[in-house]
Each structure stands twice: as structure tokens, then as C-alpha cells.
Design a protein around this motif. Structure first.
Motif, short mmCIF file in Angstrom:
data_model
loop_
_atom_site.label_atom_id
_atom_site.label_comp_id
_atom_site.label_asym_id
_atom_site.label_seq_id
_atom_site.Cartn_x
_atom_site.Cartn_y
_atom_site.Cartn_z
N ALA A 310 0.92 -1.11 -0.09
CA ALA A 310 -0.11 0.29 -0.03
C ALA A 310 0.49 1.24 0.00
O ALA A 310 0.33 2.84 -0.18
CB ALA A 310 -0.79 0.47 1.23
N LEU A 350 -5.88 2.64 7.34
CA LEU A 350 -6.43 3.14 5.69
C LEU A 350 -7.77 3.72 5.76
O LEU A 350 -7.56 5.09 4.93
CB LEU A 350 -5.99 2.07 4.87
N THR A 351 -8.61 3.13 6.26
CA THR A 351 -10.12 3.75 6.14
C THR A 351 -10.28 5.11 7.29
O THR A 351 -10.65 5.54 7.27
CB THR A 351 -11.04 2.59 6.26
N ASN A 354 -8.25 7.38 5.65
CA ASN A 354 -9.11 8.15 4.79
C ASN A 354 -8.00 8.42 3.40
O ASN A 354 -7.86 9.56 2.20
CB ASN A 354 -9.63 9.28 4.46
N LEU A 355 -6.99 7.09 3.22
CA LEU A 355 -6.14 7.14 2.84
C LEU A 355 -6.71 6.21 1.73
O LEU A 355 -6.31 5.51 0.55
CB LEU A 355 -5.11 6.17 3.46
N GLY A 356 -8.05 5.61 0.96
CA GLY A 356 -8.45 4.34 0.50
C GLY A 356 -8.76 3.25 0.76
O GLY A 356 -8.61 3.03 1.68
N GLY A 357 -9.40 2.29 -0.69
CA GLY A 357 -9.50 1.56 0.09
C GLY A 357 -8.59 -0.15 -0.44
O GLY A 357 -7.38 0.35 -0.05
N TRP A 358 -8.97 -0.80 -0.32
CA TRP A 358 -8.01 -1.89 -0.98
C TRP A 358 -7.93 -1.68 -2.50
O TRP A 358 -8.48 -1.81 -3.34
CB TRP A 358 -8.53 -3.27 -0.06
N THR A 359 -6.55 -2.17 -2.33
CA THR A 359 -5.82 -1.92 -4.15
C THR A 359 -5.69 -3.45 -4.55
O THR A 359 -5.61 -4.48 -3.42
CB THR A 359 -4.76 -0.59 -4.28
N THR A 421 -18.79 3.45 4.43
CA THR A 421 -17.27 2.94 3.48
C THR A 421 -16.76 2.28 3.30
O THR A 421 -16.63 2.55 1.56
CB THR A 421 -16.47 4.18 4.89
N SER A 425 -16.81 1.14 -1.15
CA SER A 425 -15.29 1.61 -1.77
C SER A 425 -15.23 -0.06 -2.53
O SER A 425 -15.86 -0.58 -2.35
CB SER A 425 -14.24 1.46 -0.94
#
Length: 425
Positions: A310, A350-351, A354-359, A421, A425
Motif C-alpha cells: 500500500a 487506511l479507512t 481516509n487513504l482509500g480502500g483495498w487496491t 465507507t 469502496s
């Protein structure tokens, strides 16, 4: 200099130029047959000019073309002109008609040949192979149609001999396989004198030992695993529980640390409650019970790997470590898969940031999709919110320090907001 002094007559001449000179000499002898050369003369001159302008040939000479005779009608006209020399000279009008028909027929034959060799770029009504050529070239091998967003996280450390980047992927695949072997059953049912609360007190003390001795986090996680797996096989009394914990730290230190503490250090931290012989006997008992197979997968190693996927900052990784270390005290989380627990801790961190979800990269290297982690993520947030063990605050006080970015003071997420959230996502 030798190249510049080479006679120009030795340069190779275009084949069409030779044909043209032959035709002109024969045309001078036959008289009326000279008109046969005129229809082809502009085409031959154009091809000769293109050949002379070729820059890839030596000495500026023409470039050889194997299909030259197929593109033009020079060669066939040369054969026709040879036959006309031996034949009787026809009247001018009849000769013109005969030549016109011959040229037309040759052009038709050459057109068919060129059509076979070089098909038109866009046929009006294709009868065969209706699939366009472009669509045939578009399909790619299956390995190239994989998720394009997945990146190679180990390529940056290929030159580092300490990173083992060449084998990192295989190492973690091997650890994932070993997880199945070390899945814990519900062993508290057979422990008559030990409870989950007593185990939580022991782990809280082990966290303080790790901090006082400045041991690696891997040592702490492995020591807790050793305690659990030993209690699966052996029914113990509560007065031996601290001896089991301190001996587990000693074994894990020998496995993980460069300079592990000595036996006397562990006797000291136990306030001389046990003798030296008892500690050594317990070490032998734990190792023999586990058949000396103590390379047990722990969530901390997976967490570092997934955080690398990540590209998480140190603060985000520390928050995930805090969440993961809180689960050490909880018996309900001891039976979770270490890799899944690590992935869930990182996803919650990450949630919260507020850094995005599961890439796709995280899904590829972890083996878990975001939907696989949602139930465990909600449980972790519940644990962080309601703090079931307020008196056991070794982990919270540890991660409230500035060295750990004071991540223990972060406000937990609202459960409804977390649900929204994760769903979006």
C-alpha cells in the motif's frame, strides 16, 4: 579515398535501366516496334528515379528488390519484344492494335499478381475472412490480461542483499501455506485452571517485558504464539502461567534477536518466583511439545508486507500495528488467520486515515478481497471503540508515546460511517 576513386562504370545499374537500353537498341532496328516502348517508358523512369534515391544502398546504388518484375511489366515486354523481332513486321495499324491488346493483357496479369501478393488495404466487400485484421491482432495472452494496476513491490530492492527481494513472494506464499498447520483450536475448554482473562493478563505483562528489554515486535508475537500452542497440548495450572510466558519470550528471543537476554534476566523480571532449573526445564518442555517447529507465521510480518504493497507511511503502519497488537490480549482473535488479521488491521487503518480502500496490488499480494475483510474490520473497530479491558493498558500506554505517533489517541470510526465507507469502496 579508395571508395571515391572507384570508377563509376563499376557501380551496379538498375535492372530496369538495362532492360530499357536493350529495348531502345532493338527498337532502332525494327522501326515501328519502337512505339511499343513508349507506353512503359514513364513507369520505368519513375522506378529508376526511386531506386537511385535509395540511401540504404552502397555508393548510392539502387536497392535490390526481388518483386521488381512483378510490380512492373518490363520483363514480360522484353520477352514480347524478342518474339516480335523474328516475326514479320505487321502493318502499322494492325501492329498498334496487337501491341495494345498485348499490353492490356500483361497489365491485367500483373494486376492479378500484385493483388494476390499485396491485398488492398480496405476491400469493399470481403468474401473470405470477414474478421478485420486489427481485431485478430488485439487479443493478448492471458498473463498480459491480468490486473494492470498490480505493481511489482520487490523490484526496487533487487540489489539489496539483505532484502531477499528475489525470494520475497515465495517466502510469503510459504508462510501462507504454514498458516493452515498452526491454526489454533478452542483450547480453553480443556484448561481447568486457566481462563481467557488470565491469558490477557499474561499477554499484558509480556508486552511490558518486550518494551523493557527493547525486543523486536516479532519476538513478542512469536512468544504469544508459543504460549497458545503449548497450552493446546498441555493442561497447566495458573501458578505456572507466568513461567510459561517468560520461557516463551526466552525461546522467541533466541529465534528472533541478535543478542537475546540471558536466563538470569528472565528470572529477575519474574521477581525470582522461579528457579533457574525450572526455567530451563520449561524451555525443554515447550520445545519438545512443539517438536522444535517454532517458525510459526505471525500477523506482524504479514502486516509489514501488506503496508509495503500500500506504500503506507510510517504513521499509518504504526496505527495498524497498534490495532494488531491490541488483539494479542483477546483470546477470540487468537484463532484468526495471521495474514487475514494483518490485512484487516491495515484496511481499518487506511479507512481511518481516509487513504482509500483495498487496491488491486493489495488484493494480489494478500490473497484477500475487500469483501473478505469487512467482517473482521468491523470487529476491530468495535474492539477499538469499547475497550473491553481498561485495566490492561500496556499496549495503549506504549502506543500513546510520541515515538509511535500517539496513535492510541486516535478517535475510532463511527460504526455506521465505517459501514458506509466499506460498502462504497
Amino acid at each position: 579515398m579508395a571508395c571515391s576513386q572507384r570508377p563509376r562504370e563499376r557501380m551496379p545499374l538498375p535492372r530496369n535501366a538495362k532492360m530499357l537500353s536493350t529495348k531502345q537498341s532493338r527498337a532502332g532496328k525494327t522501326g515501328p516496334a519502337a512505339e511499343n516502348v513508349n507506353p512503359e517508358k514513364p513507369l520505368l523512369q519513375e522506378e529508376s528515379c526511386h531506386a537511385k534515391r535509395s540511401s540504404s544502398s552502397p555508393q548510392g546504388g539502387p536497392k535490390k528488390r526481388s518483386a521488381f518484375g512483378d510490380i512492373t511489366n518490363a520483363r514480360k515486354n522484353q520477352v514480347v519484344a524478342g518474339k516480335k523481332e523474328s516475326a514479320k513486321v505487321a502493318p502499322p495499324k494492325a501492329q498498334r492494335a496487337h501491341n495494345t491488346l498485348g499490353v492490356a493483357k500483361n497489365n491485367e496479369i500483373n494486376l492479378k499478381k500484385s493483388t494476390k501478393k499485396t491485398p488492398p488495404p480496405a476491400p469493399a466487400e470481403p468474401k473470405e475472412d470477414p474478421v478485420p485484421e486489427k481485431s485478430v491482432q488485439e487479443p493478448k495472452p492471458p498473463e498480459q490480461r491480468q490486473v494492470p494496476a498490480v505493481e511489482d513491490i520487490d523490484k526496487e530492492q533487487l540489489g539489496d542483499p539483505y532484502a531477499n527481494a528475489e525470494y520475497a513472494k515465495e517466502i510469503f506464499e510459504y508462510m501462507r501455506e504454514r498458516e493452515e498447520k498452526f491454526m489454533l483450536p478452542d483450547y480453553m475448554e480443556k484448561q481447568t485452571d486457566i481462563s481467557g482473562d488470565m491469558r490477557a493478563i499474561l499477554v499484558d505483562w509480556m508486552v511490558e517485558v518486550q518494551e523493557n528489554f527493547e525486543l523486536n515486535h516479532e519476538t513478542l508475537y512469536l512468544a504469544v504464539k508459543l504460549v497458545d500452542h503449548y497450552l493446546v497440548e498441555v493442561v497447566s495450572m495458573r501458578e505456572k502461567l507466568q513461567l510459561i510466558g517468560s520461557t516463551a519470550i526466552l525461546i522467541a528471543s533466541k529465534f528472533e534477536e541478535r543478542c537475546p537476554p540471558c536466563v538470569d534476566d528472565f528470572l529477575y523480571i519474574c521477581d525470582d518466583a522461579y528457579k533457574r532449573e525450572e526455567l530451563i526445564a520449561m524451555e525443554m518442555s515447550i520445545l519438545s511439545t512443539l517438536k522444535f517447529d517454532i517458525n510459526i507465521p505471525i500477523p506482524y510480518r504479514f502486516l509489514r508486507r501488506f503496508a509495503k504493497c500500500a506504500r503506507a507511511t510510517m504513521e499509518t503502519l504504526t496505527l495498524a500495528r497498534f490495532l494488531c497488537e491490541m488483539t494479542l490480549q483477546e483470546y477470540d482473535y487468537a484463532r484468526e488467520s495471521p495474514s487475514k488479521l494483518a490485512a484487516s488491521c491495515l484496511l481499518l487503518a487506511l479507512t481511518m486515515k481516509n487513504l482509500g480502500g483495498w487496491t488491486p496490488t493489495l488484493e494480489y499480494y494478500s490473497g484477500y478481497s475487500a469483501q473478505d475483510l469487512h467482517p473482521l474490520v468491523k470487529r476491530l473497530n468495535f474492539l477499538l471503540t469499547y475497550q473491553p479491558r481498561d485495566k490492561l493498558n500496556a499496549v495503549r500506554s506504549k502506543y500513546s508515546h510520541r515515538v509511535f505517533f500517539e496513535v492510541a489517541k486516535v478517535t475510532p470510526m463511527d460504526m455506521l460511517k465505517l459501514e458506509e465507507t466499506l460498502t462504497s469502496s
